[in-house]
Design an enzyme around this catalytic site. Structure first.
Site, PDB file in Angstrom:
ATOM      1  N   LYS A   1       0.837  -1.214   0.000  1.00 59.95           N
ATOM      2  CA  LYS A   1       0.000   0.000   0.000  1.00 59.95           C
ATOM      3  C   LYS A   1       0.870   1.263   0.000  1.00 59.95           C
ATOM      4  O   LYS A   1       0.623   2.192  -0.744  1.00 59.95           O
ATOM      5  CB  LYS A   1      -0.886   0.080   1.255  1.00 59.95           C
ATOM      6  CG  LYS A   1      -1.826  -1.059   1.471  1.00 59.95           C
ATOM      7  CD  LYS A   1      -2.775  -0.768   2.633  1.00 59.95           C
ATOM      8  CE  LYS A   1      -2.095  -0.727   3.989  1.00 59.95           C
ATOM      9  NZ  LYS A   1      -1.700  -2.035   4.543  1.00 59.95           N
TER      10      LYS A   1
ATOM     11  N   ARG B   1      11.298  -1.903  11.591  1.00 61.93           N
ATOM     12  CA  ARG B   1      10.195  -1.421  12.415  1.00 61.93           C
ATOM     13  C   ARG B   1       9.952  -2.405  13.550  1.00 61.93           C
ATOM     14  O   ARG B   1       9.977  -3.612  13.332  1.00 61.93           O
ATOM     15  CB  ARG B   1       8.925  -1.327  11.552  1.00 61.93           C
ATOM     16  CG  ARG B   1       8.629   0.065  11.082  1.00 61.93           C
ATOM     17  CD  ARG B   1       7.505   0.090  10.098  1.00 61.93           C
ATOM     18  NE  ARG B   1       6.254  -0.469  10.586  1.00 61.93           N
ATOM     19  CZ  ARG B   1       5.099  -0.384   9.932  1.00 61.93           C
ATOM     20  NH1 ARG B   1       5.055   0.236   8.764  1.00 61.93           N
ATOM     21  NH2 ARG B   1       4.004  -0.910  10.416  1.00 61.93           N
TER      22      ARG B   1
ATOM     23  N   ARG C   1      -0.493  -9.048  13.535  1.00 61.12           N
ATOM     24  CA  ARG C   1      -1.093  -8.010  12.675  1.00 61.12           C
ATOM     25  C   ARG C   1      -1.910  -8.652  11.558  1.00 61.12           C
ATOM     26  O   ARG C   1      -2.958  -8.152  11.173  1.00 61.12           O
ATOM     27  CB  ARG C   1       0.005  -7.110  12.086  1.00 61.12           C
ATOM     28  CG  ARG C   1       0.624  -6.192  13.136  1.00 61.12           C
ATOM     29  CD  ARG C   1       1.937  -5.610  12.672  1.00 61.12           C
ATOM     30  NE  ARG C   1       1.783  -4.659  11.587  1.00 61.12           N
ATOM     31  CZ  ARG C   1       2.761  -4.369  10.727  1.00 61.12           C
ATOM     32  NH1 ARG C   1       3.938  -4.939  10.831  1.00 61.12           N
ATOM     33  NH2 ARG C   1       2.546  -3.506   9.771  1.00 61.12           N
TER      34      ARG C   1
END
Ligand code: AMP
Length: 211
Positions: free
Chosen positions: A13, A157, A168
């Site tokens: 994305k 991250r 997630r």
């Protein structure tokens, strides 16, 4: 031109948003980026967010709504924007509808980027970002934590660690996947197959946007 990118963590994305931003000159509204900025600021809210985000859970619907609503007010969003990472559940999708209705804004395109979960786990856990620029690297491509980028260095991250990525993806499956149907019923959903060729995918997306 108001666009929404939908898809599980690591589907691309962010990469697609960046290509579309360059092509059409509209800004990206990424709730993940806005939340990470708050964490960087060192505020007490940031500390709270850090804990939630590093576990892979969602932050509150009210908080992300207020972030998006503030951002949409800005002049740079008047010509349109790309939503990346918002909405992520049905409540957020309905909140967004009300916000848009109040502001007389129409969501015109929703692009779902579909990538198999096993590929996403590999991609996310190998993903490395630069402390300063937009570079998105991957250990697959030979990048390593601590490598120098142009001005910054590469890091992983906190929420790209294997266990958190799996969490997630579970949260995505439970909470975000249902909104695919929500947008499909509004006839603004475009299902795209994501792969290893971001340029080919962005060409398809651009074709739809220019149609
Ligand atoms: P992202 O950068 O989009 O992968 O988001 C990173 C993390 O920020 C997510 O795992 C959530 O903890 C939080 N987050 C981002 N967007 C939202 C949202 N729309 N609703 C709730 N939490 C969010």
């Amino acid at each position: 031109m108001n666009i929404l990118f939908l898809g599980a963590p690591g589907c691309g994305k962010g990469t697609q948003s960046k290509i579309i931003i360059k092509k059409f000159g509209i800004p990206q509204i990424s709730t993940g980026d806005l939340l990470r900025e708050e964490i960087k600021s060192g505020s007490s809210l940031g500390e709270e967010l850090q804990q939630i985000m590093s576990s892979g859970k969602f932050v509150s619907d009210e908080l992300v709504l207020s972030l998006v609503s503030k951002k949409i007010e800005q002049d740079e969003c008047k010509k349109g924007f790309i939503l990346d990472g918002y909405p992520r559940n049905l409540t957020q999708a309905k909140n967004l509808d009300s916000l848009f209705k109040n502001k007389n804004i129409k969501l015109e395109y929703v692009f779902l980027i579909d990538v198999p979960f096993d590929v996403l786990i590999e991609r996310c856990t190998g993903r490395l970002l630069c402390t300063t620029c937009d570079y998105i690297g991957n250990m697959d491509k030979g990048d390593r934590v601590g490598d120098k980028c142009e001005d910054g260095i590469l890091y992983q991250r906190e929420d790209d660690k294997t266990e958190t990525v799996k969490n997630r993806l579970n949260v995505y499956q439970e909470q975000t996947a249902p909104i695919i149907d929500y947008y499909d019923k509004k006839s603004i959903l475009h299902k795209m197959i994501g792969g290893n060729d971001p340029k080919a995918l962005s060409n398809k997306i651009i074709k739809i946007l220019e149609h």
